[in-house]
Design an enzyme around this catalytic site. Structure first.
Site, PDB file in Angstrom:
ATOM      1  N   HIS A  78       0.853  -1.186   0.000  1.00 27.58           N
ATOM      2  CA  HIS A  78       0.000   0.000   0.000  1.00 27.58           C
ATOM      3  C   HIS A  78       0.886   1.231   0.000  1.00 27.58           C
ATOM      4  O   HIS A  78       2.109   1.135   0.172  1.00 27.58           O
ATOM      5  CB  HIS A  78      -0.952   0.017   1.202  1.00 27.58           C
ATOM      6  CG  HIS A  78      -0.297  -0.230   2.522  1.00 27.58           C
ATOM      7  ND1 HIS A  78       0.656   0.595   3.052  1.00 27.58           N
ATOM      8  CD2 HIS A  78      -0.442  -1.233   3.416  1.00 27.58           C
ATOM      9  CE1 HIS A  78       1.041   0.115   4.221  1.00 27.58           C
ATOM     10  NE2 HIS A  78       0.409  -1.005   4.457  1.00 27.58           N
TER      11      HIS A  78
HETATM   12  P1  TYD Z   1      -2.041  -2.483   7.789  1.00 25.35           P
HETATM   13  O1  TYD Z   1      -1.411  -1.142   7.886  1.00 25.35           O
HETATM   14  O2  TYD Z   1      -2.983  -2.728   6.646  1.00 25.35           O
HETATM   15  O3  TYD Z   1      -0.915  -3.593   7.772  1.00 25.35           O
HETATM   16  P2  TYD Z   1       0.176  -3.796   6.643  1.00 25.35           P
HETATM   17  O4  TYD Z   1       0.918  -2.514   6.550  1.00 25.35           O
HETATM   18  O5  TYD Z   1       1.054  -4.883   7.102  1.00 25.35           O
HETATM   19  O6  TYD Z   1      -0.560  -4.118   5.404  1.00 25.35           O
HETATM   20  O7  TYD Z   1      -2.762  -2.771   9.159  1.00 25.35           O
HETATM   21  C1  TYD Z   1      -3.325  -4.032   9.447  1.00 25.35           C
HETATM   22  C2  TYD Z   1      -4.529  -3.809  10.353  1.00 25.35           C
HETATM   23  O8  TYD Z   1      -4.142  -3.190  11.586  1.00 25.35           O
HETATM   24  C3  TYD Z   1      -5.587  -2.922   9.727  1.00 25.35           C
HETATM   25  O9  TYD Z   1      -6.845  -3.531   9.957  1.00 25.35           O
HETATM   26  C4  TYD Z   1      -5.545  -1.649  10.502  1.00 25.35           C
HETATM   27  C5  TYD Z   1      -4.902  -2.004  11.818  1.00 25.35           C
HETATM   28  N1  TYD Z   1      -4.004  -0.938  12.301  1.00 25.35           N
HETATM   29  C6  TYD Z   1      -4.412  -0.099  13.319  1.00 25.35           C
HETATM   30  O10 TYD Z   1      -5.542  -0.198  13.834  1.00 25.35           O
HETATM   31  N2  TYD Z   1      -3.553   0.868  13.757  1.00 25.35           N
HETATM   32  C7  TYD Z   1      -2.312   1.028  13.220  1.00 25.35           C
HETATM   33  O11 TYD Z   1      -1.555   1.938  13.648  1.00 25.35           O
HETATM   34  C8  TYD Z   1      -1.908   0.171  12.153  1.00 25.35           C
HETATM   35  C9  TYD Z   1      -0.555   0.307  11.510  1.00 25.35           C
HETATM   36  C10 TYD Z   1      -2.779  -0.804  11.731  1.00 25.35           C
END
Ligand code: TYD
Length: 137
Positions: A52
């Protein structure tokens, strides 16, 4: 191009027979104000985290333990950074597509972010990302 602004930042390393110590101080070692810290851990070896980009968020990624690769893309170019030392941070500017793969067993990825969590700041579709980053040029 945001990808040209991505860079490895060498962090302070205080070596001692009791063990080494590194630190990150707001604005001194990161080119943004730190609003949030999160970490990715208990990742099965060889795992991959979906890609992303962020519209406005800046990040610094540190391999606190173990190793992984951060793959950055701007729509045209791709750069792969192998992170395996806890005294190096990878600065990722906004509008940079980022994927993390090749996690070693027991690796810990520390991420410092310039914003609090906001799902609206995410761009999760690569074609949408390319369209938005082309508009910025
Ligand atoms: P995400 O940023 O999509 O993970 P990655 O970067 O590995 O793809 O986050 C995964 C899940 O965690 C998503 O449902 C949102 C949640 N999340 C939070 O609630 N707070 C945060 O600070 C982060 C980074 C993620």
């Amino acid at each position: 191009m945001a990808l040209n602004k991505a860079k490895i930042i060498e962090l302070p390393k205080i070596c001692d027979r009791r063990g080494n110590l590194s630190f990150i101080q707001n604005q001194t070692h990161v080119p943004f104000d730190i609003a949030r810290v999160y970490w990715i851990y208990d990742v099965p070896g060889g795992q991959y985290r979906d890609g992303h980009a962020f519209r406005s968020q800046h990040e610094l990624i540190v391999a606190l333990s173990g190793s992984f690769d951060v793959v950055l893309k701007d729509g045209n170019e791709t750069k792969r950074f192998h992170m395996s030392r806890s005294y190096y941070g990878l600065y990722v500017p906004p509008l940079t597509w980022r994927e993390i793969d090749n996690f070693s067993t027991n690796s810990v990825a520390l991420v410092l972010s310039s914003t609090t969590y906001n799902e609206n700041d995410y761009i999760r579709d690569f074609n949408e990302f390319k369209a938005i980053s082309n508009e910025q040029e």
